[in-house]
Design an enzyme around this catalytic site. Structure first.
Site, PDB file in Angstrom:
ATOM      1  N   ALA A   2     -15.753 -44.694 -41.879  1.00 23.70           N
ATOM      2  CA  ALA A   2     -15.786 -44.836 -43.340  1.00 23.70           C
ATOM      3  C   ALA A   2     -14.734 -43.947 -44.002  1.00 23.70           C
ATOM      4  O   ALA A   2     -14.137 -44.337 -45.013  1.00 23.70           O
ATOM      5  CB  ALA A   2     -17.178 -44.506 -43.871  1.00 23.70           C
TER       6      ALA A   2
ATOM      7  N   GLY B  99     -11.703 -45.942 -43.643  1.00 25.49           N
ATOM      8  CA  GLY B  99     -11.854 -47.153 -44.440  1.00 25.49           C
ATOM      9  C   GLY B  99     -11.731 -46.908 -45.930  1.00 25.49           C
ATOM     10  O   GLY B  99     -11.203 -47.751 -46.671  1.00 25.49           O
ATOM     11  N   ASP B 100     -12.190 -45.756 -46.389  1.00 26.99           N
ATOM     12  CA  ASP B 100     -12.064 -45.395 -47.802  1.00 26.99           C
ATOM     13  C   ASP B 100     -10.585 -45.351 -48.199  1.00 26.99           C
ATOM     14  O   ASP B 100     -10.194 -45.885 -49.234  1.00 26.99           O
ATOM     15  CB  ASP B 100     -12.732 -44.041 -48.045  1.00 26.99           C
ATOM     16  CG  ASP B 100     -12.550 -43.546 -49.462  1.00 26.99           C
ATOM     17  OD1 ASP B 100     -13.016 -44.219 -50.403  1.00 26.99           O
ATOM     18  OD2 ASP B 100     -11.920 -42.486 -49.637  1.00 26.99           O
ATOM     19  N   ALA B 101      -9.770 -44.745 -47.357  1.00 27.51           N
ATOM     20  CA  ALA B 101      -8.326 -44.665 -47.637  1.00 27.51           C
ATOM     21  C   ALA B 101      -7.669 -46.039 -47.573  1.00 27.51           C
ATOM     22  O   ALA B 101      -6.823 -46.372 -48.410  1.00 27.51           O
ATOM     23  CB  ALA B 101      -7.657 -43.711 -46.645  1.00 27.51           C
TER      24      ALA B 101
ATOM     25  N   SER C  72      -8.690 -47.961 -50.752  1.00 26.59           N
ATOM     26  CA  SER C  72      -8.034 -47.380 -51.918  1.00 26.59           C
ATOM     27  C   SER C  72      -6.560 -47.788 -51.978  1.00 26.59           C
ATOM     28  O   SER C  72      -6.063 -48.196 -53.034  1.00 26.59           O
ATOM     29  CB  SER C  72      -8.158 -45.856 -51.884  1.00 26.59           C
ATOM     30  OG  SER C  72      -7.535 -45.294 -53.000  1.00 26.59           O
TER      31      SER C  72
END
Length: 134
Positions: A28, A31-33, A36
């Site tokens: 995660a 995945g967040d990066a 974004s």
């Protein structure tokens, strides 16, 4: 030893098995990066709005609530492997708490980010595009 020998290729791929062995919270994190950057690039390429407007739209999309809304459109579109990673991410014990989101939205967004992190690290870039263009 050459200083550059320790650098890695930006698009370094690991095997699916290696990616699956990472903790869902680590997936995660990546995945967040990924999400974004995807949203920022999409917003920049769609319009020439002022930075303030781009930031508002990006913040709304990448928020836990925004990701949870995207997941409603993606329902039933994950492969069994992606579904399993989503559940691991959603159910993972997290060291941080939801700040501006419900616990349900926060947990779902963590699952979504885990899927993106898995796909990115295992080099499945076309699949990321397929999911995010829904």
């Amino acid at each position: 030893m050459d200083k550059c020998a320790n650098l890695f290729d930006f698009f370094t791929k690991i095997s699916k098995e290696s990616a699956r062995q990472l903790s869902p919270v680590t997936l995660a994190f990546v995945g967040d990066a990924v999400y974004s950057l995807y949203v920022r690039e999409r917003e920049v390429l769609r319009s020439d709005d002022r930075l303030n407007e781009l930031q508002k739209r990006t913040t709304a999309a990448v928020s836990a609530k925004g990701q949870s809304e995207l997941l409603l459109r993606l329902e039933g579109k994950f492969t069994p492997e992606e579904e399993e990673i989503f559940h691991r991410g959603r159910n993972a014990k997290k060291s941080t708490k939801a700040k501006n989101a419900s616990v349900v939205d926060y947990n779902r967004s963590t699952g979504f980010e885990a899927v993106l992190g898995f796909l990115y690290l295992s080099g499945q870039y076309d699949r990321i595009s397929q999911l995010l263009e829904e």
